[in-house]
Structure formats: structure tokens, C-alpha cells
Enzyme design. Structure first.
Site, PDB file in Angstrom:
ATOM      1  N   ASN A   1      -1.626   1.919   5.932  1.00 49.08           N
ATOM      2  CA  ASN A   1      -0.753   0.827   5.482  1.00 49.08           C
ATOM      3  C   ASN A   1      -0.484  -0.051   6.687  1.00 49.08           C
ATOM      4  O   ASN A   1      -0.269   0.474   7.777  1.00 49.08           O
ATOM      5  CB  ASN A   1       0.602   1.350   4.998  1.00 49.08           C
ATOM      6  N   GLY A   2      -0.432  -1.355   6.480  1.00 51.15           N
ATOM      7  CA  GLY A   2      -0.123  -2.267   7.582  1.00 51.15           C
ATOM      8  C   GLY A   2      -1.333  -3.092   7.960  1.00 51.15           C
ATOM      9  O   GLY A   2      -2.280  -3.220   7.175  1.00 51.15           O
TER      10      GLY A   2
ATOM     11  N   LYS B   1      12.212 -15.400 -10.694  1.00 53.45           N
ATOM     12  CA  LYS B   1      11.964 -14.325 -11.677  1.00 53.45           C
ATOM     13  C   LYS B   1      10.908 -14.767 -12.681  1.00 53.45           C
ATOM     14  O   LYS B   1      10.005 -14.019 -13.019  1.00 53.45           O
ATOM     15  CB  LYS B   1      13.247 -13.976 -12.455  1.00 53.45           C
TER      16      LYS B   1
ATOM     17  N   LYS C   1       5.957  -4.623  -4.082  1.00 57.79           N
ATOM     18  CA  LYS C   1       7.391  -4.332  -4.105  1.00 57.79           C
ATOM     19  C   LYS C   1       7.990  -4.430  -2.708  1.00 57.79           C
ATOM     20  O   LYS C   1       9.065  -4.976  -2.515  1.00 57.79           O
ATOM     21  CB  LYS C   1       7.605  -2.932  -4.682  1.00 57.79           C
TER      22      LYS C   1
ATOM     23  N   HIS D   1      16.621 -36.896  -7.057  1.00 57.12           N
ATOM     24  CA  HIS D   1      15.856 -37.317  -5.888  1.00 57.12           C
ATOM     25  C   HIS D   1      14.422 -36.795  -5.950  1.00 57.12           C
ATOM     26  O   HIS D   1      13.803 -36.568  -4.914  1.00 57.12           O
ATOM     27  CB  HIS D   1      16.553 -36.843  -4.616  1.00 57.12           C
TER      28      HIS D   1
ATOM     29  N   CYS E   1       0.814  -1.208   0.000  1.00 57.01           N
ATOM     30  CA  CYS E   1       0.000   0.000   0.000  1.00 57.01           C
ATOM     31  C   CYS E   1       0.858   1.273   0.000  1.00 57.01           C
ATOM     32  O   CYS E   1       1.958   1.288   0.543  1.00 57.01           O
ATOM     33  CB  CYS E   1      -0.882   0.041   1.225  1.00 57.01           C
TER      34      CYS E   1
ATOM     35  N   GLU F   1       7.430 -14.973 -11.074  1.00 57.34           N
ATOM     36  CA  GLU F   1       6.906 -13.653 -10.712  1.00 57.34           C
ATOM     37  C   GLU F   1       6.290 -12.928 -11.902  1.00 57.34           C
ATOM     38  O   GLU F   1       5.211 -12.361 -11.786  1.00 57.34           O
ATOM     39  CB  GLU F   1       8.035 -12.762 -10.177  1.00 57.34           C
TER      40      GLU F   1
ATOM     41  N   ARG G   1       4.803  -0.131  -6.086  1.00 61.07           N
ATOM     42  CA  ARG G   1       4.807  -0.946  -4.872  1.00 61.07           C
ATOM     43  C   ARG G   1       3.843  -2.125  -4.981  1.00 61.07           C
ATOM     44  O   ARG G   1       3.903  -3.029  -4.165  1.00 61.07           O
ATOM     45  CB  ARG G   1       4.407  -0.078  -3.674  1.00 61.07           C
TER      46      ARG G   1
ATOM     47  N   TRP H   1      -3.091  -2.722  -1.319  1.00 58.82           N
ATOM     48  CA  TRP H   1      -2.766  -4.119  -1.650  1.00 58.82           C
ATOM     49  C   TRP H   1      -3.531  -4.944  -0.639  1.00 58.82           C
ATOM     50  O   TRP H   1      -3.258  -4.889   0.561  1.00 58.82           O
ATOM     51  CB  TRP H   1      -1.263  -4.334  -1.524  1.00 58.82           C
TER      52      TRP H   1
ATOM     53  N   GLU I   1      16.808 -18.182  -8.015  1.00 60.94           N
ATOM     54  CA  GLU I   1      16.456 -16.817  -8.411  1.00 60.94           C
ATOM     55  C   GLU I   1      15.869 -16.805  -9.831  1.00 60.94           C
ATOM     56  O   GLU I   1      14.905 -16.090 -10.105  1.00 60.94           O
ATOM     57  CB  GLU I   1      17.702 -15.918  -8.298  1.00 60.94           C
TER      58      GLU I   1
END
Ligand code: G6P
Length: 607
Positions: free
Chosen positions: A98-99, A483, A602, A502, A2, A486, A27, A74, A479
């Protein structure tokens, strides 16, 4: 996550509030809204989805008023609908948050029992009602806020508008950042300095528990015990210019291309090239006393930490534990004297990482913070600030922050090794030389952009993709998979190449592309053996290696990507480039929202 902006302006503010929201879009959010005071009443416009929807609302039904607040949400509690979008309001009060208010259920029951009626499913709305009911009883906004704040458990940054005091806003922070911006006869609130950049560069960062009364003439700040306090006004240095996309189609691509420059910029603070020595920006920190390192981070920053574990153990011979931040506190970690926690975070605000930092501090650990935002909460709470100089990162998927984190961590590991007597002058000189080669090697890696674009279709049609690597290239495989997930929404997994047999080998068929990261070096042969196990089962391999590696093992691959030949120390930085570019071009081929992928934020400021 947010975003908040508030303006006490000389003229109508709605347009500038939306402009501020636009700067906070990066964000990640799924609805947005604005409230102002006009003709003695609070008015709001809200919309789900992208800001364009809110702009349409405002075009249809403009919002006059010189004092206002705005928010990108968000969703946490309640779906991303217009009704759940902020600002939340009563007749007397409107606010953005926010939060998370963790005790919102109990507060909501209490308020409902007193006859208050709720419009949304959010945790935030309880705050609007708590403040409003006091104001309705004739209590001043200032006293109402002072009474309500101690009742809120959890994390919050708030900006509150009062019908009865149209020339004032009240802000508060606990856990989520909030800044005050000082303009020319105007004052602002923002969740970061970036949102306020076109309005002012003069910024005061609120401390934990602070709250603030903002008027056109300035700000009166109080600490959590309601004592008036001064917080220094700093010049943020963030300009509107910095966050343009330049000639690039997306922020992510721009940021991938910035890597040679920002890594060089970062290394400059950690290498003394003339003396061939590594150095730290804080020279008097006692590294010799460190006996154990604990690394904690989330997402891409966590993978940078995984690479760094190899370096700390290899160079400094110091044992390293590493955890994803959301797990760290819950496994009752054993922390002894002489322990250093390294938190790694682009934003410096990620809630889980911050909570881990605070836990470690309470257990007597020293704290080092590798952060990209030097004014962030983690930066301010650390004993040793190790900044990355990547500049603002706007693409939700982290790229340049990652390679800069690696640069800092490699240099830090070398510093620790020297302090521990494990790095002689000759070895240090070599290490510095290899690190200094990184920017040019990153540049050379970028030269393969077009060939990566040309082979992206081989991956774009897949449902599942595997990434394999060994040693420090194993975190790179993780990573790479992150990527791709995402931004292209393709299911991808990173695996230690040797572990593949395995389990994941059962997935192999000719529809699952397998991306193998195998720079020449001590682990090359073994990685290639694992790659051949894939090929023997009909798997389609994309090999990323240097010229020698591609010559030795490229046959039978559906594609190869040739990287410059580099020293193993900088290979994780250099090999980050092809995995970033591959994810980028696959996402572009699939037409997804590269810079603001669905559901992602973000800076994740809730646990
Ligand atoms: C979010 C972002 C990721 C980032 C992670 C950690 O999930 O989308 O790109 O890696 O948070 O963020 P931090 O700011 O702590 O590095």
C-alpha cells in the site's frame, strides 16, 4: 484504498485471505490477488475488477498453502489490470504494497540495467526485485529486507512472502498503516484491525518506520534503525458483527440511520448534562493559550471544518484559517506561536492531512485531531485527541462520521470560547441544551426518508445539479453536491447562495434542479431572495427548510423537504440528513454502486 492481509496459519489460508479482503472492500479497489507457498513454490491468483472475479479464479484453480498474503489494489501507477494487480512476485519473493514508492523509476532503471525483467507497470514491483536479488545471492530474508527498506522513498505498508522461508512473513510500514494480529498458534498482518476482526482481536499497531518478522508463534518487531522494539498488544474491540448491513440495503443507508445514536454517543464524551457544561476528554489541555486555529482536512471532513470555522469565530472570537490538506503546505502558510492546528479525518490516515499535521508540528503548532479511528496515525501523533464515536464507517461516502465531527467541533468551539472568557454560564447552558437536542432532531429528520425517496426521480434524470446555502449552510451545500457526485455520478456544484449571480446563474434552465438549503433563521430571507432569482429564470427549485420556511417560500418549488425546526447551531447536523438521503435515493434510482462508487477510495493514503 489498497488493503493488505497476511496469514501464517495452521491450515490452508486462501479462503480466509479472501474473507479478509472482503472486509477491506469498503476501502475502494479495482483489482485483487492472493499468493501462497505450496510445494516449495510461490503461487498466485489475481484478477481485475471485483473480488468475485478473484473468487472465480480460485474456484477454477485453488491455491493450497498455510502461509499467504493478499491485496485489494486501488490503481496509482499502472491501469487496474490483472498484470498490475498485487501480489508482485519473483521466483523467490511475493509481496503486497500500500502506498507509493516515489523513487521507483530510478530503482527500476537500476534493476533493468542489472538484467531484471519487469512484468507490470507498477511502482511496487521494484521492491519485489530488490529483495529478491539479495535473497538470490544467499542473503537471508531478514537482512535483505533490512537492506532494501532504507532505499525506498515514499509511503509504504508491505507484506512479503519468501519461498525459502515458508513459515514466515515480513511486514514493514512507513506512512501507510500496518497491524500485527496475534492468534492461537497463528499470526496475521493487516492494513487495519477490521480486516483481522474474524481472526483475532489482539492487535499491535506498528509505528512509523517499524518492520516485523511474523511467524506462527508471534512477531519480532524492529524500529527504523533495526533495534528490536516492543509494541503493545491491544484489544481492538472491532467485531465482525459491527460491519453487517443489518436490515438495510446498503451500508450507506445503515450509517445514515445510525446518526441519532452515534451523535448521542459522541456528545456524551463532550457534554456534562448534569452540570449543563461542555467538556473535553483531555481536561488538562491549555486552551486559553490558543490564539489562532488552522483547520486542515479533505473531502467531507473538510466541509465539517468549514462549518466549524463559523463556530470558532462566532463563539470564541479566535481567527480561523482553513485549507484542503493537499494545498496547505504548498502555500507557505504563516504559523505563529499560540497556533492550534485541527486535523479532521474519519480514518485518521489520509496522507495529505497527515502530511499537513507533520508540517504544522515542525512549525511549532499544537495539534488537535478529530478522528473516528482512535488507533490511527493522526490520533497517535496529536497533542489533543478528540475522538468521534461513529463506529466503523464502511460506505465510501462519509455520512455518520460527518455529523459526529460536527458534534465534536461544536463542543470544542464552546470549550475554547469558555477558556477565552467568551462564554458565560448561561450561554454555555443554552449551548449544551441545543447540542443535546441534536440526536432527537436527527431522528425527526430521518422521518422524511420516504418523501425524499419519492422525489428523487426529479434529480435522477438531471445532468447538472446546483446546491445553494448561506452561512454554515454553504458548506452543507458543498457537502450535498459532493455526496451526489460521489455516488450518483451526476455533476453537481455547491455554491454560496449570494455568489450564484456571479457565475452559476448562467447555468440555470429548466433542466438544472437547484437544491436550496434554507433553515429559518437570520439568513433565511436573503437565501430565499437568491432562490427567487433562480425561479425568475425558469430554474426548478427543491427547497429544504422547516415548516415555517416551507410555508413562507415553498410556493413555486418543484418539491419541498420539511425538516424539524431546530436551533441554528445544530441545523448543519440536521440538514446533513436530507442531503445524504437525496444523494442516496438518486444513486439507487440510477442503479450505481452506492457503497463502493467507481474510482473512489475510503481512506486515501497517497498524496
Ligand atoms: C475520501 C473518502 C471521503 C472522505 C475523504 C477524507 O475521499 O472517499 O468520504 O471524506 O477521503 O477522508 P478522511 O478519512 O480523512 O475523513
Amino acid at each position: 484504498m489498497c488493503g493488505i492481509i497476511g496469514i501464517i496459519g495452521k491450515d490452508d489460508v486462501a479462503e480466509r485471505l479472501v474473507e479478509g479482503l472482503r472486509r477491506l472492500e469498503y476501502r475502494g479497489y479495482d483489482s485483487a490477488g492472493v499468493a501462497t507457498i505450496h510445494d516449495g513454490a510461490i503461487e498466485r491468483r489475481r484478477a481485475e475488477g471485483k473480488l468475485a472475479n478473484l473468487v472465480k479464479e480460485l474456484d477454477r484453480d485453488p491455491l493450497p498453502g498455510t502461509t499467504g498474503i493478499a491485496h485489494t489494489r486501488w490503481a496509482t501507477h499502472g491501469a487496474p489490470t490483472t498484470n498490475n494487480a498485487h501480489p508482485h512476485a519473483t521466483k523467490e519473493v511475493a509481496l503486497v504494497h500500500n502506498g507509493i514508492i516515489e523513487n521507483f523509476k530510478a530503482l527500476r532503471e537500476e534493476l533493468t540495467a542489472r538484467g531484471r525483467v519487469f512484468d507490470s507497470e507498477t511502482d511496487t514491483e521494484v521492491v519485489a526485485h530488490l529483495v529478491s536479488e539479495l535473497v538470490e545471492q544467499g542473503i537471508s530474508p531478514k537482512d535483505a529486507v533490512a537492506q532494501v527498506l532504507p532505499r525506498l522513498h515514499g509511503a509504504f505498508a508491505l507484506a512479503i512472502l519468501f519461498r525459502s522461508s515458508p513459515d514466515m512473513l515480513i511486514g514493514a510500514r512507513l506512512g501507510s498503516p500496518l497491524v500485527v494480529g496475534y492468534g492461537d498458534g497463528e499470526t496475521y498482518l493487516g492494513s487495519d484491525a477490521l480486516a483481522l476482526a474474524p481472526l483475532t482481536q489482539r492487535i499491535a499497531y506498528l509505528e512509523e518506520g517499524d518492520w516485523v518478522i511474523v511467524t506462527a508463534g508471534g512477531a519480532e518487531i524492529f524500529d527504523r534503525d533495526n533495534n528490536p522494539v516492543e509494541r503493545p498488544i491491544t484489544i481492538s474491540g472491532v467485531t465482525g458483527e459491527l460491519i453487517s448491513k443489518g436490515n438495510h440495503r446498503h451500508y450507506m443507508l445503515k450509517e445514515i440511520y445510525e446518526q441519532p445514536v452515534v451523535v448521542a454517543q459522541t456528545l456524551r464524551s463532550y457534554l456534562r448534562r448534569m452540570e449543563d457544561q461542555v467538556s473535553l476528554p483531555v481536561p488538562d489541555f491549555d486552551l486559553g493559550a490558543i490564539r489562532r486555529v488552522t483547520i486542515v482536512a479533505c473531502g467531507t471532513s473538510y466541509y465539517a471544518g468549514m462549518v466549524a470555522k463559523y463556530w470558532f469565530e462566532q463563539f470564541a472570537r479566535v481567527p480561523v484559517d482553513i485549507d484542503v490538506a493537499s494545498e496547505f503546505r504548498y502555500r507557505a502558510p504563516v504559523m505563529e506561536d499560540g497556533g492550534l492546528m485541527i486535523v479532521i479525518s474519519q480514518s485518521g490516515e489520509t496522507a495529505d492531512t497527515l502530511a499537513a499535521l507533520r508540517h504544522a508540528r515542525s512549525e511549532g503548532q499544537k495539534i488537535a485531531a478529530v478522528v473516528n479511528v482512535p488507533t490511527s496515525t493522526m490520533a497517535r501523533e496529536a497533542d489533543l485527541l478528540l475522538p468521534t464515536h461513529a463506529g466503523p464507517e464502511i460506505g465510501v461516502a462519509s455520512t455518520k462520521a460527518f455529523t459526529c465531527q460536527l458534534a465534536v467541533l461544536a463542543a470544542f468551539a464552546a470549550n475554547l470560547a469558555r477558556a477565552k472568557g467568551r462564554l458565560d454560564g448561561k450561554a454555555e447552558k443554552e449551548l449544551v441544551r441545543h447540542l443535546a437536542e441534536a440526536p432527537a432532531a436527527l431522528n425527526a429528520a430521518l422521518a422524511y426518508d420516504e418523501s425524499i425517496e419519492a422525489m428523487a426521480h426529479l434529480v435522477a434524470g438531471a445532468r447538472d445539479v446546483l446546491y445553494l446555502g448561506r452561512g454554515p449552510d454553504y458548506p452543507l451545500a458543498l457537502e450535498g453536491a459532493l455526496k451526489l457526485k460521489e455516488i450518483s455520478y451526476i455533476h453537481a456544484e455547491g455554491y454560496a447562495a449570494g455568489e450564484m449571480k456571479h457565475g452559476p446563474i448562467a447555468l440555470i434552465d429548466d433542466k438544472v434542479p437547484v437544491i436550496v438549503l434554507a433553515p429559518s433563521g437570520p439568513l433565511f430571507e436573503k437565501t430565499v431572495s437568491n432562490m427567487q432569482e433562480v425561479q425568475a429564470r425558469g430554474g426548478k427549485v427543491v427547497l429544504i427548510s422547516d415548516y415555517d420556511g416551507v410555508q413562507a417560500a415553498g410556493e413555486g418549488c418543484i418539491a419541498t423537504i420539511t425538516m424539524p425546526k431546530v436551533h441554528p447551531l445544530i441545523a448543519p447536523m440536521v440538514y446533513a440528513v436530507p442531503v445524504q438521503l437525496l444523494a442516496y435515493h438518486v444513486a439507487v434510482a440510477k442503479g450505481t454502486d452506492v457503497d463502493q462508487p467507481r474510482n473512489l477510495a475510503k481512506s486515501v493514503t497517497v498524496e
